[in-house]
Design a protein around this motif. Structure first.
Motif, PDB file in Angstrom:
ATOM      1  N   SER A 180       0.827  -1.199   0.000  1.00 49.28           N
ATOM      2  CA  SER A 180       0.000   0.000   0.000  1.00 49.28           C
ATOM      3  C   SER A 180       0.867   1.257   0.000  1.00 49.28           C
ATOM      4  N   PHE A 181       1.975   1.211   0.744  1.00 40.62           N
ATOM      5  CA  PHE A 181       2.883   2.357   0.762  1.00 40.62           C
ATOM      6  C   PHE A 181       3.487   2.580  -0.617  1.00 40.62           C
ATOM      7  N   GLU A 182       3.890   1.510  -1.271  1.00 40.80           N
ATOM      8  CA  GLU A 182       4.468   1.647  -2.603  1.00 40.80           C
ATOM      9  C   GLU A 182       3.430   2.173  -3.595  1.00 40.80           C
ATOM     10  N   GLU A 183       2.177   1.765  -3.404  1.00 44.03           N
ATOM     11  CA  GLU A 183       1.111   2.305  -4.243  1.00 44.03           C
ATOM     12  C   GLU A 183       0.970   3.816  -4.008  1.00 44.03           C
ATOM     13  N   CYS A 184       1.053   4.210  -2.746  1.00 52.91           N
ATOM     14  CA  CYS A 184       1.003   5.640  -2.409  1.00 52.91           C
ATOM     15  C   CYS A 184       2.156   6.378  -3.062  1.00 52.91           C
ATOM     16  N   LEU A 185       3.347   5.787  -2.999  1.00 52.72           N
ATOM     17  CA  LEU A 185       4.530   6.422  -3.583  1.00 52.72           C
ATOM     18  C   LEU A 185       4.391   6.542  -5.100  1.00 52.72           C
ATOM     19  N   SER A 186       3.787   5.543  -5.738  1.00 50.68           N
ATOM     20  CA  SER A 186       3.582   5.621  -7.184  1.00 50.68           C
ATOM     21  C   SER A 186       2.595   6.732  -7.528  1.00 50.68           C
ATOM     22  N   GLU A 187       1.618   6.971  -6.654  1.00 49.79           N
ATOM     23  CA  GLU A 187       0.667   8.057  -6.870  1.00 49.79           C
ATOM     24  C   GLU A 187       1.350   9.418  -6.729  1.00 49.79           C
ATOM     25  N   LEU A 188       2.281   9.521  -5.780  1.00 50.48           N
ATOM     26  CA  LEU A 188       3.037  10.773  -5.638  1.00 50.48           C
ATOM     27  C   LEU A 188       3.855  11.030  -6.904  1.00 50.48           C
ATOM     28  N   CYS A 189       4.470   9.985  -7.424  1.00 44.19           N
ATOM     29  CA  CYS A 189       5.260  10.129  -8.647  1.00 44.19           C
ATOM     30  C   CYS A 189       4.383  10.586  -9.803  1.00 44.19           C
ATOM     31  N   ALA A 190       3.154  10.061  -9.872  1.00 45.99           N
ATOM     32  CA  ALA A 190       2.239  10.472 -10.933  1.00 45.99           C
ATOM     33  C   ALA A 190       1.881  11.947 -10.796  1.00 45.99           C
ATOM     34  N   LEU A 191       1.661  12.401  -9.572  1.00 42.06           N
ATOM     35  CA  LEU A 191       1.352  13.812  -9.345  1.00 42.06           C
ATOM     36  C   LEU A 191       2.514  14.709  -9.766  1.00 42.06           C
ATOM     37  N   LEU A 192       3.737  14.203  -9.581  1.00 43.35           N
ATOM     38  CA  LEU A 192       4.930  14.980  -9.902  1.00 43.35           C
ATOM     39  C   LEU A 192       5.446  14.696 -11.311  1.00 43.35           C
ATOM     40  N   ASP A 193       4.745  13.831 -12.029  1.00 40.55           N
ATOM     41  CA  ASP A 193       5.074  13.511 -13.417  1.00 40.55           C
ATOM     42  C   ASP A 193       6.493  12.959 -13.558  1.00 40.55           C
ATOM     43  N   VAL A 194       6.860  12.064 -12.648  1.00 40.86           N
ATOM     44  CA  VAL A 194       8.154  11.388 -12.718  1.00 40.86           C
ATOM     45  C   VAL A 194       7.914   9.883 -12.676  1.00 40.86           C
ATOM     46  N   PRO A 195       8.808   9.089 -13.235  1.00 39.88           N
ATOM     47  CA  PRO A 195       8.603   7.638 -13.247  1.00 39.88           C
ATOM     48  C   PRO A 195       8.709   7.044 -11.849  1.00 39.88           C
ATOM     49  N   TYR A 196       7.803   6.142 -11.551  1.00 35.27           N
ATOM     50  CA  TYR A 196       7.875   5.394 -10.295  1.00 35.27           C
ATOM     51  C   TYR A 196       8.827   4.230 -10.479  1.00 35.27           C
ATOM     52  N   GLU A 197       9.748   4.076  -9.533  1.00 33.52           N
ATOM     53  CA  GLU A 197      10.682   2.949  -9.583  1.00 33.52           C
ATOM     54  C   GLU A 197      10.541   2.140  -8.308  1.00 33.52           C
ATOM     55  N   PRO A 198      10.158   0.870  -8.413  1.00 36.01           N
ATOM     56  CA  PRO A 198       9.996   0.044  -7.210  1.00 36.01           C
ATOM     57  C   PRO A 198      11.326  -0.146  -6.487  1.00 36.01           C
ATOM     58  N   PRO A 199      11.272  -0.484  -5.205  1.00 38.80           N
ATOM     59  CA  PRO A 199      12.514  -0.668  -4.453  1.00 38.80           C
ATOM     60  C   PRO A 199      13.319  -1.839  -5.009  1.00 38.80           C
TER      61      PRO A 199
END
Length: 247
Positions: free
Chosen positions: A227-246
């Motif tokens: 769930s935290f990683e999903e949250c982090l991916s949403e932040l990346c989408a808001l900032l228009d940057v690629p989400y990279e998993p740990p």
């Protein structure tokens, strides 16, 4: 004429060294009490008993209970800031987006490993994320310094490539006024519309951490990392940057 006294030479005197050691012992015992028995156990008298001292004797080091609490908060902030900055300095965190992910994950690791300390820092309206003019606590750590670690990465993304922003004309006037005031308080590091995106990210991150650390969704989740990683991916989408998993 050569100065020979410890004070004049800049070398701490024996008394100063002993006093500093006593401060460290007080802080260590206070932290142990907090972790073991909760915030209500952290009192001047309880610390004094563990040290074999009287309560009044401890007031020579901290004039009040609130002064002790603020010193401990400063210690915790300093520790958390160093932990986050160390994550941002890792070779793999080579871009603002990667550094943002690194500090968010570092924040979560520290919070989960120090839930009692996290509660003292953030279960309070004092813990503003980026009031850069807030006074320092303890040896220089402050709420503002903590928030700057997160804010500076969002600002770096903004200045490097921009990200989608709302139209202030579509927002309530009272909200726009607050965003303008906030932008001024951070010295224009982000304009009001970009500051809105930053605050949206902060609210999501902070809210998720509080829900996890304080086990407010334990009725459903025993492992909130996905769930935290999903949250982090949403932040990346808001900032228009690629989400990279740990890794």
């Amino acid at each position: 004429m050569q100065m020979k006294s410890a004070e004049k030479s800049g070398v701490p005197s024996r008394k100063e060294v002993q006093r500093a050691a006593t401060f460290r012992e007080i802080n260590s015992i206070a932290r142990n009490l907090l972790v073991e028995d909760g915030s209500g156990a952290v009192t001047i008298n309880a610390i004094a008993r563990r040290m074999g001292m009287s309560g009044p004797a401890l007031y020579r080091y901290y004039p009040s209970q609130s002064a002790l609490i603020e010193a401990l908060r400063g210690q915790f902030f300093e520790e958390l800031i160093a932990f986050m900055r160390a994550a941002a300095a890792e070779p793999a965190a080579s871009t603002p987006a990667r550094r943002l992910g690194a500090i968010c994950r570092a924040l979560r690791r520290w919070a989960l490993g120090h839930s009692a300390e996290f509660g003292w820092l953030f279960a309070s309206p004092v813990a503003s994320p980026c009031e850069t003019d807030l006074p320092s606590y303890g040896d220089g750590a402050s709420c503002g310094a903590f928030g700057e670690v997160f804010l500076e990465q969002v600002a770096a993304i903004w200045h490097e490539q921009r990200f989608p922003i709302p139209n202030l004309d579509d927002m309530p006037a009272s909200q726009v006024e607050q965003l303008i005031a906030f932008s001024e308080r951070i010295n224009g590091l982000l304009p009001p519309d970009a500051a809105h995106v930053f605050l949206k990210c902060w609210i999501r991150l902070y809210g998720h951490l509080c829900m996890e650390v304080f086990q407010q969704v334990a009725f459903a989740y025993t492992d909130m990392e996905p769930s935290f990683e999903e949250c982090l991916s949403e932040l990346c989408a808001l900032l228009d940057v690629p989400y990279e998993p740990p890794v």
